[in-house]
Scaffold this active site. Structure first.
Site, PDB file in Angstrom:
ATOM      1  CG  HIS A 151       8.982 -33.264 -11.733  1.00 53.66           C
ATOM      2  ND1 HIS A 151       8.916 -31.964 -11.330  1.00 53.66           N
ATOM      3  CD2 HIS A 151       8.635 -34.016 -10.660  1.00 53.66           C
ATOM      4  CE1 HIS A 151       8.557 -31.925 -10.044  1.00 53.66           C
ATOM      5  NE2 HIS A 151       8.390 -33.158  -9.618  1.00 53.66           N
TER       6      HIS A 151
ATOM      7  CG  ASP B 255       8.869 -30.505 -14.574  1.00 59.74           C
ATOM      8  OD1 ASP B 255       7.679 -30.781 -14.375  1.00 59.74           O
ATOM      9  OD2 ASP B 255       9.756 -30.484 -13.686  1.00 59.74           O
TER      10      ASP B 255
ATOM     11  CD  GLU C 202       8.547 -28.324  -0.727  1.00 56.03           C
ATOM     12  OE1 GLU C 202       8.971 -29.074  -1.628  1.00 56.03           O
ATOM     13  OE2 GLU C 202       7.471 -27.717  -0.790  1.00 56.03           O
TER      14      GLU C 202
ATOM     15  CG  HIS D 116       6.994 -30.932   1.709  1.00 60.46           C
ATOM     16  ND1 HIS D 116       7.618 -31.787   0.833  1.00 60.46           N
ATOM     17  CD2 HIS D 116       6.178 -30.164   0.949  1.00 60.46           C
ATOM     18  CE1 HIS D 116       7.205 -31.540  -0.397  1.00 60.46           C
ATOM     19  NE2 HIS D 116       6.335 -30.553  -0.353  1.00 60.46           N
TER      20      HIS D 116
ATOM     21  CG  ASP E  51      12.652 -28.950  -2.757  1.00 54.30           C
ATOM     22  OD1 ASP E  51      13.810 -28.999  -3.223  1.00 54.30           O
ATOM     23  OD2 ASP E  51      11.696 -29.585  -3.237  1.00 54.30           O
TER      24      ASP E  51
ATOM     25  CG  ASP F  24       3.313 -27.838  -0.641  1.00 54.73           C
ATOM     26  OD1 ASP F  24       4.067 -27.051  -0.062  1.00 54.73           O
ATOM     27  OD2 ASP F  24       3.713 -28.734  -1.404  1.00 54.73           O
TER      28      ASP F  24
ATOM     29  CG  ASP G 228       5.101 -25.414  -3.224  1.00 50.82           C
ATOM     30  OD1 ASP G 228       5.713 -25.806  -2.214  1.00 50.82           O
ATOM     31  OD2 ASP G 228       4.614 -26.197  -4.067  1.00 50.82           O
TER      32      ASP G 228
ATOM     33  CG  ASP H 227       9.419 -27.337  -4.814  1.00 57.22           C
ATOM     34  OD1 ASP H 227       8.604 -26.957  -5.672  1.00 57.22           O
ATOM     35  OD2 ASP H 227       9.370 -28.476  -4.300  1.00 57.22           O
TER      36      ASP H 227
HETATM   37  C1  XUL Z   1       5.568 -31.376  -4.120  1.00 57.25           C
HETATM   38  C2  XUL Z   1       7.010 -31.163  -4.254  1.00 57.25           C
HETATM   39  C3  XUL Z   1       7.629 -31.681  -5.494  1.00 57.25           C
HETATM   40  C4  XUL Z   1       8.967 -32.294  -5.296  1.00 57.25           C
HETATM   41  C5  XUL Z   1       9.529 -32.956  -6.536  1.00 57.25           C
HETATM   42  O1  XUL Z   1       5.034 -30.909  -2.938  1.00 57.25           O
HETATM   43  O2  XUL Z   1       7.640 -30.565  -3.425  1.00 57.25           O
HETATM   44  O3  XUL Z   1       7.701 -30.639  -6.411  1.00 57.25           O
HETATM   45  O4  XUL Z   1       9.887 -31.348  -4.866  1.00 57.25           O
HETATM   46  O5  XUL Z   1       8.684 -33.915  -7.062  1.00 57.25           O
HETATM   47 CO    CO Z   2       9.650 -30.060  -3.176  1.00 53.91          CO
END
Ligand code: XUL
Ligand code: CO
Length: 444
Positions: free
Chosen positions: A109, A112, A276, A279, A304, A315, A317, A347
């Site tokens: 991003h 970042d 993702e 998600h 992701d 989430d 992650d 991710d």
């Molecule tokens: C948030 C997410 C983000 C996107 C990029 O849940 O997955 O990191 O991948 O903005």
């Molecule tokens: Co993501």
């Protein structure tokens, strides 16, 4: 420490060299047990199939804070006197990490990579300076950019949304950020550009005009697409669906919602999806389901490849370690003909209690090994052919005769009814799911 891994003036991961493939018998936590970059699986190497990408945000920016506690991670690259010096050190650490791990791609991003400044011009200058450095680092290491994106969710100005904010002034700030992030992505040869709409949604219908917000989102994406193409971006724009978090309800809910939106607003020629895993499960789907919906629509862009926690509704992650889930994903990816210009972006972040720098390597190594195993298993399942043959056969009644006439649109409802009478009660046919599941286990 050899010079080729080391791009800056300081080593951030001392004692860790290039991660090597040592095979399944190795008990070295800092070695691959299954991921062997140059090993061929069919026509392509593992590296070519999997196209791994390290994410900048979790790996170098997330310090373990949660809603109940402060940062737990102490990163050596954070010890800088000012934000730009810190950004510089973070980039040196990032490229040292990428090269030691041996992944071909990374994702970032805008925020970042470079801190927000006191004005739009200041922020643009900060980013441009860091992009110049990143370009040099890419040149010296051979690293490539899978995708860039703009963080349109952290700053308080975006609390009511970015492109879908009810205040036009906020929409213009979001546009300024996307313009600069597109410039950065093009300057770094990015193969894709991502929109994840964390704040594009709402908390209450009582104060929200959802119809206007969705139209504004489409307008915004058209403008971003036009600008990107005007500066020579030839890659794919990606939307990353997520049903909720941070919003109560997010517009890009899941793959089928986004596919419908892209088609409705005539964006499906330039946009695909970034799916993702975590998600998908938040939306009540499996990872493979979301990938399948994109594959069916010809809109699978990138992935992701993390995981959630089956007991948690948020989430988390985490690094992907579930082999069975990864095999299901790889079966869809192989059926799609591979990832194209997309990749597997982790991710994922280490747990806030995992505070050793080597934990970051170990998390990535685990995911890479999981997908390497899954690739080999999925490839063997496809090669074996029994599952695919069964799936084909299951629909064979549509391949000829009246079934084929129906798929061509040549039979009306009355004709179908007459065929039902002529054919009598259909055969009682098993779906054989247990057998299908057993076939998968045979290849693990
Ligand atoms: C948030 C997410 C983000 C996107 C990029 O849940 O997955 O990191 O991948 O903005
Ligand atoms: Co993501």
């Amino acid at each position: 420490m050899t010079a080729s891994y080391f791009t800056g003036d300081r080593e951030y991961f001392p004692g860790i060299g290039r991660i090597q493939y040592e095979g399944r018998g190795s008990d070295n936590p800092l070695a691959f047990k299954f991921y062997d970059a140059n090993r061929k699986v069919g026509e392509r190497t593992m590296a070519e199939h999997l196209r791994f990408a390290v994410c900048y945000w979790h790996t170098f920016c997330a310090r373990g804070a949660d809603p109940f506690g402060d940062d737990t991670q102490r990163f050596p690259w954070d010890d800088a006197p000012d934000p730009m010096r810190a950004a510089h050190q973070r980039m040196d650490a990032a490229f040292e990490f990428f090269t030691k791990l041996g992944t071909p791609y990374y994702c970032f991003h805008d925020r970042d990579m470079a801190p927000e400044g006191s004005s739009i011009a200041h922020s643009e200058n900060n980013l441009a300076a860091m992009v110049e450095l990143a370009a040099q680092r890419q040149q010296s290491t051979g690293m490539k950019l899978l995708w860039g994106t703009a963080n349109l969710f952290s700053h308080p100005r975006y609390m009511n949304g970015a492109a879908t904010n009810p205040d036009f002034a906020v929409v213009t700030h979001a546009a300024a950020q996307v313009k600069a992030a597109l410039d950065a992505t093009v300057a770094l040869g990015g193969e894709n550009y991502v929109f994840w709409g964390g704040r594009e949604g709402y908390a209450s219908l009582l104060n929200t005009n959802t119809q206007r917000e969705l139209e504004h989102l489409a307008r915004f994406l058209h403008a971003a697409r036009d600008y990107g193409r005007s500066i020579g971006f030839t890659g794919t724009f990606l939307i990353e669906p997520k049903p909720m978090e941070p919003c109560k309800h997010q517009y890009d809910f899941d793959a089928q919602t986004v596919i419908g939106f892209l088609r409705h607003f005539d964006l499906d020629g330039d946009f695909k999806l970034n799916i993702e895993a975590n998600h998908a499960t938040l939306a009540g789907h499996s990872f493979a389901h979301e990938l399948q919906m994109c594959t069916d629509a010809g809109l699978l862009g990138s992935i992701d490849a993390n995981r959630g926690d089956p007991q948690n509704g948020w989430d988390t992650d985490q690094f992907a370690t579930d082999l069975y889930d990864a095999v299901h994903a790889m079966l869809v990816i192989l059926a799609n003909g591979g990832l194209g210009h997309g990749g597997l972006n982790f991710d994922a972040k280490v747990r806030r209690e995992s505070v050793d720098l080597e934990d970051i390597f170990i998390g990535h190594i685990g995911s890479m090994d999981t997908f390497a195993r899954a690739l080999e298993a999925a490839f063997a399942i496809v090669d074996n052919g029994a599952l695919n043959a069964y799936k084909l056969d299951r629909y064979s009644s549509f391949d000829s005769g009246d079934g084929a006439a129906f798929t061509r649109g040549a039979l009306d409802l009355t004709a179908l009814r007459d065929l039902a009478i002529a054919g009598g009660e259909p055969a009682h046919t098993s779906g054989r799911q247990e057998w299908c599941e057993n076939v998968i286990n045979q290849f693990l």
